[in-house]
Design an enzyme around this catalytic site. Structure first.
Site, PDB file in Angstrom:
ATOM      1  CE  LYS A 185      -3.688   1.583   3.092  1.00  0.00           C
ATOM      2  NZ  LYS A 185      -4.398   1.265   4.322  1.00  0.00           N
ATOM      3  CB  SER A 224      -6.025   8.608   6.869  1.00  0.00           C
ATOM      4  OG  SER A 224      -5.805   8.449   8.241  1.00  0.00           O
TER       5      SER A 224
HETATM    6  O1  PNS Z   1      -5.293   2.068   9.136  1.00  0.00           O
HETATM    7  P1  PNS Z   1      -5.480   0.792   8.360  1.00  0.00           P
HETATM    8  O2  PNS Z   1      -4.816   0.897   6.996  1.00  0.00           O
HETATM    9  O3  PNS Z   1      -6.904   0.354   8.289  1.00  0.00           O
HETATM   10  O4  PNS Z   1      -4.656  -0.325   9.194  1.00  0.00           O
HETATM   11  C1  PNS Z   1      -4.773  -1.646   8.841  1.00  0.00           C
HETATM   12  C2  PNS Z   1      -3.859  -2.597   9.657  1.00  0.00           C
HETATM   13  C3  PNS Z   1      -2.408  -2.165   9.601  1.00  0.00           C
HETATM   14  C4  PNS Z   1      -4.297  -2.572  11.106  1.00  0.00           C
HETATM   15  C5  PNS Z   1      -4.079  -3.967   9.014  1.00  0.00           C
HETATM   16  O5  PNS Z   1      -3.771  -3.896   7.677  1.00  0.00           O
HETATM   17  C6  PNS Z   1      -3.318  -5.096   9.665  1.00  0.00           C
HETATM   18  O6  PNS Z   1      -3.749  -5.613  10.663  1.00  0.00           O
HETATM   19  N1  PNS Z   1      -2.152  -5.450   9.065  1.00  0.00           N
HETATM   20  C7  PNS Z   1      -1.313  -6.516   9.557  1.00  0.00           C
HETATM   21  C8  PNS Z   1      -1.360  -7.730   8.624  1.00  0.00           C
HETATM   22  C9  PNS Z   1      -1.968  -8.949   9.279  1.00  0.00           C
HETATM   23  O7  PNS Z   1      -1.656  -9.281  10.412  1.00  0.00           O
HETATM   24  N2  PNS Z   1      -2.865  -9.636   8.541  1.00  0.00           N
HETATM   25  C10 PNS Z   1      -3.478 -10.875   8.939  1.00  0.00           C
HETATM   26  C11 PNS Z   1      -4.508 -10.813  10.026  1.00  0.00           C
HETATM   27  S1  PNS Z   1      -5.859  -9.771   9.776  1.00  0.00           S
END
Ligand code: PNS
Length: 171
Positions: free
Chosen positions: A50, A143
């Site tokens: 991203k 955001s």
């Molecule tokens: O502010 P955002 O972009 O909605 O944040 C999203 C975030 C970073 C919290 C999310 O993308 C995330 O949990 N990323 C970690 C990847 C992960 O662990 N994925 C598998 C389980 S859901």
């Protein structure tokens, strides 16, 4: 003999997000998390898939400044902000000794988005997710909307903390 309260480990949670940029809604969730947990780790995620407008270090600095300006010093001392480079959220949660993730819920679409992630995070590592219903003042703030309004010349002052406004005003 007087009874002494049993020692307990401090409770710790992680507030994860892209925070690109941090909004007043994010600050509200972090401050409410600090009312529920002894310690809060704000995890600024660097997602290689991203593209982000602000660098991770800018987002960490803006969030740190915004929290120290918005929170009482005793609360700010219990909150730390750090960048997280890729990987599973639950690995970071476990790595910092936290037991839960705290996020905000603005809309029904957020529920649909968050529910499977919360269940996967519990399956993977027993990490619970606490979803705080967004304060109505910030329920429409994201955001991406802030970036769009700012790019098109509108004022984002009602939606972001002064630390973000100052950065947006830089040439
Ligand atoms: O502010 P955002 O972009 O909605 O944040 C999203 C975030 C970073 C919290 C999310 O993308 C995330 O949990 N990323 C970690 C990847 C992960 O662990 N994925 C598998 C389980 S859901």
């Amino acid at each position: 003999m007087p009874e002494t309260a049993p020692e307990r480990a401090p409770t710790r949670c992680v507030c994860p997000g892209s925070f690109d940029p941090p909004t007043l809604g994010h600050l509200d969730v972090v401050s409410r998390a600090a009312a529920l947990f002894d310690e809060v780790v704000v995890a600024v995620h660097v997602n290689p898939a991203k593209s982000s407008r602000w660098s991770a270090s800018e987002r960490v600095a803006a969030m740190g400044e915004a929290l120290s300006e918005a929170l009482a010093p005793s609360d700010a001392a219990r909150v730390r902000v750090e960048a997280v480079e890729g990987g599973l959220l639950v690995d970071h949660v476990r790595g910092v000794g936290a037991t839960a993730v705290v996020k905000g819920l603005r809309t029904p679409a957020d529920v649909t988005h968050e529910q499977p992630m919360a269940l996967v995070n519990r399956d993977l590592a027993g990490v619970e997710t606490v979803l705080l219903v967004a304060d109505p003042r910030w329920a429409h703030v994201s955001s991406s909307l802030v970036r769009q309004v700012h790019d098109l010349g509108g004022s984002v002052e009602p939606y972001v903390p002064p630390a973000v406004l100052r950065r947006l005003a830089r040439p």
